[in-house]
Design an enzyme around this catalytic site. Structure first.
Site, mmCIF file in Angstrom:
data_model
loop_
_atom_site.group_PDB
_atom_site.id
_atom_site.type_symbol
_atom_site.label_atom_id
_atom_site.label_comp_id
_atom_site.label_asym_id
_atom_site.label_seq_id
_atom_site.Cartn_x
_atom_site.Cartn_y
_atom_site.Cartn_z
ATOM 1 N N GLN A 53 14.990 23.134 57.133
ATOM 2 C CA GLN A 53 15.356 24.250 58.015
ATOM 3 C C GLN A 53 14.981 25.587 57.378
ATOM 4 O O GLN A 53 14.467 26.478 58.055
ATOM 5 C CB GLN A 53 16.844 24.213 58.326
ATOM 6 N N ILE A 54 15.218 25.731 56.093
ATOM 7 C CA ILE A 54 14.864 26.968 55.391
ATOM 8 C C ILE A 54 13.359 27.216 55.467
ATOM 9 O O ILE A 54 12.914 28.348 55.657
ATOM 10 C CB ILE A 54 15.337 26.914 53.924
ATOM 11 N N HIS A 55 12.565 26.154 55.351
ATOM 12 C CA HIS A 55 11.117 26.291 55.391
ATOM 13 C C HIS A 55 10.573 26.496 56.803
ATOM 14 O O HIS A 55 9.400 26.834 56.975
ATOM 15 C CB HIS A 55 10.441 25.056 54.764
ATOM 16 N N GLY A 56 11.407 26.271 57.808
ATOM 17 C CA GLY A 56 10.962 26.456 59.181
ATOM 18 C C GLY A 56 9.924 25.420 59.576
ATOM 19 O O GLY A 56 9.941 24.289 59.096
ATOM 20 N N GLU A 80 20.033 -0.400 47.334
ATOM 21 C CA GLU A 80 21.028 -0.546 46.265
ATOM 22 C C GLU A 80 22.448 -0.403 46.792
ATOM 23 O O GLU A 80 23.323 0.149 46.128
ATOM 24 C CB GLU A 80 20.772 0.468 45.138
ATOM 25 N N GLY A 81 22.691 -0.893 47.978
ATOM 26 C CA GLY A 81 24.025 -0.843 48.577
ATOM 27 C C GLY A 81 24.120 0.270 49.592
ATOM 28 O O GLY A 81 24.059 1.438 49.233
#
Length: 99
Positions: A53-56, A80-81
């Site tokens: 989101q920050i990078h758009g 791994e679970g």
């Protein structure tokens, strides 16, 4: 968002260090390691979604590391679970302590 992301990373690190300390000191670490795995794997999905989101729109571009991280983050809650398995381990310990 960046402050929230850093806070979540530090919380996951604290859970991890606690589980490692239990292991090193010979304590029972089953639920502690499950808590660390659960929180960290869920956290990475929240954090990387915020990074996208920050990078758009650039965050969705195949040429960026953040896009690859966004795709890779989902599998961490599965291998791994799964998160559900980790929750069952934690709940079993909590219910056992309540008895």
């Amino acid at each position: 968002m960046i402050a929230d992301m850093e806070t979540e990373v530090q919380a996951a690190r604290a859970l991890l260090y606690h589980a490692a300390w239990l292991k090193d000191s010979g304590g029972r670490m089953g639920a502690a390691s499950s808590k660390a795995k659960l929180y960290a794997s869920e956290m990475v999905n929240r954090v990387v979604a915020k990074a996208v989101q920050i990078h758009g729109s650039v965050g969705y571009s195949r040429e960026t590391d953040v896009e690859r991280m966004y795709r890779d983050a989902r599998v961490i809650t599965i291998y791994e679970g799964t998160s559900e398995v980790q929750r069952m381990i934690i709940a079993r310990e909590l219910l056992g302590k309540a008895s």
